[in-house]
Design a protein around this motif. Structure first.
Motif, PDB file in Angstrom:
ATOM      1  N   LYS A   5      67.120  -7.632 -65.280  1.00  0.00           N
ATOM      2  CA  LYS A   5      66.062  -8.075 -64.385  1.00  0.00           C
ATOM      3  C   LYS A   5      66.236  -7.395 -63.041  1.00  0.00           C
ATOM      4  O   LYS A   5      67.348  -7.246 -62.544  1.00  0.00           O
ATOM      5  N   ARG A  36      58.821  -6.530 -68.926  1.00  0.00           N
ATOM      6  CA  ARG A  36      58.268  -7.882 -69.055  1.00  0.00           C
ATOM      7  C   ARG A  36      58.059  -8.437 -67.645  1.00  0.00           C
ATOM      8  O   ARG A  36      58.943  -8.398 -66.809  1.00  0.00           O
ATOM      9  N   TYR A  37      56.846  -8.936 -67.421  1.00  0.00           N
ATOM     10  CA  TYR A  37      56.488  -9.551 -66.146  1.00  0.00           C
ATOM     11  C   TYR A  37      55.761 -10.843 -66.463  1.00  0.00           C
ATOM     12  O   TYR A  37      54.655 -10.828 -66.999  1.00  0.00           O
ATOM     13  N   GLY A  38      56.402 -11.950 -66.160  1.00  0.00           N
ATOM     14  CA  GLY A  38      55.840 -13.246 -66.547  1.00  0.00           C
ATOM     15  C   GLY A  38      55.780 -13.332 -68.058  1.00  0.00           C
ATOM     16  O   GLY A  38      56.766 -13.094 -68.740  1.00  0.00           O
ATOM     17  N   GLU A  39      54.607 -13.613 -68.572  1.00  0.00           N
ATOM     18  CA  GLU A  39      54.435 -13.705 -70.024  1.00  0.00           C
ATOM     19  C   GLU A  39      53.895 -12.411 -70.621  1.00  0.00           C
ATOM     20  O   GLU A  39      53.702 -12.309 -71.821  1.00  0.00           O
ATOM     21  N   LYS A  40      53.640 -11.406 -69.772  1.00  0.00           N
ATOM     22  CA  LYS A  40      53.104 -10.128 -70.242  1.00  0.00           C
ATOM     23  C   LYS A  40      54.227  -9.130 -70.474  1.00  0.00           C
ATOM     24  O   LYS A  40      55.263  -9.182 -69.824  1.00  0.00           O
ATOM     25  N   GLU A  41      53.977  -8.219 -71.395  1.00  0.00           N
ATOM     26  CA  GLU A  41      54.937  -7.166 -71.697  1.00  0.00           C
ATOM     27  C   GLU A  41      54.179  -5.867 -71.916  1.00  0.00           C
ATOM     28  O   GLU A  41      53.090  -5.867 -72.477  1.00  0.00           O
ATOM     29  N   GLU A  62      61.629  -7.638 -65.975  1.00  0.00           N
ATOM     30  CA  GLU A  62      62.756  -7.371 -66.860  1.00  0.00           C
ATOM     31  C   GLU A  62      62.507  -6.051 -67.579  1.00  0.00           C
ATOM     32  O   GLU A  62      61.448  -5.848 -68.158  1.00  0.00           O
TER      33      GLU A  62
END
Length: 87
Positions: A5, A36-41, A62
């Motif tokens: 991260k 990965r940012y929040g729930e998006k990838e 991440e």
């Protein structure tokens, strides 16, 4: 799979110039690399997918690498981000 991260420090966030740097770095390795940012990838080998995450300054993301050279890929990506003042 390895991941780390990091916090984005670029005042504009991940815009076209830094996204192109990430794509260029990701293509050096065989491992699949994602952010990965929040729930998006998004795949780090596709500039438009990176831009679609809309990552802003101060955001924690991440970086994930998975494959035969995953450790080197992750280290290379982190170094590219540091040397370009993204993190």
């Amino acid at each position: 799979m390895v991941s780390q991260k990091v916090t984005i420090i670029d005042p504009i966030g991940l815009h076209a110039r830094p996204a192109s740097i990430l794509v260029k770095e990701a293509k050096k390795y065989q491992s699949a690399m994602t952010m990965r940012y929040g729930e998006k990838e998004a795949s780090l080998s596709a500039m438009l997918k990176i831009l679609s995450l809309a990552v802003s300054e101060g955001a924690e993301v991440e970086i994930i690498a998975e494959g035969s050279d995953e450790t080197d890929a992750l280290a290379g990506m982190i170094e590219a981000m540091k040397s370009n003042n993204l993190i």
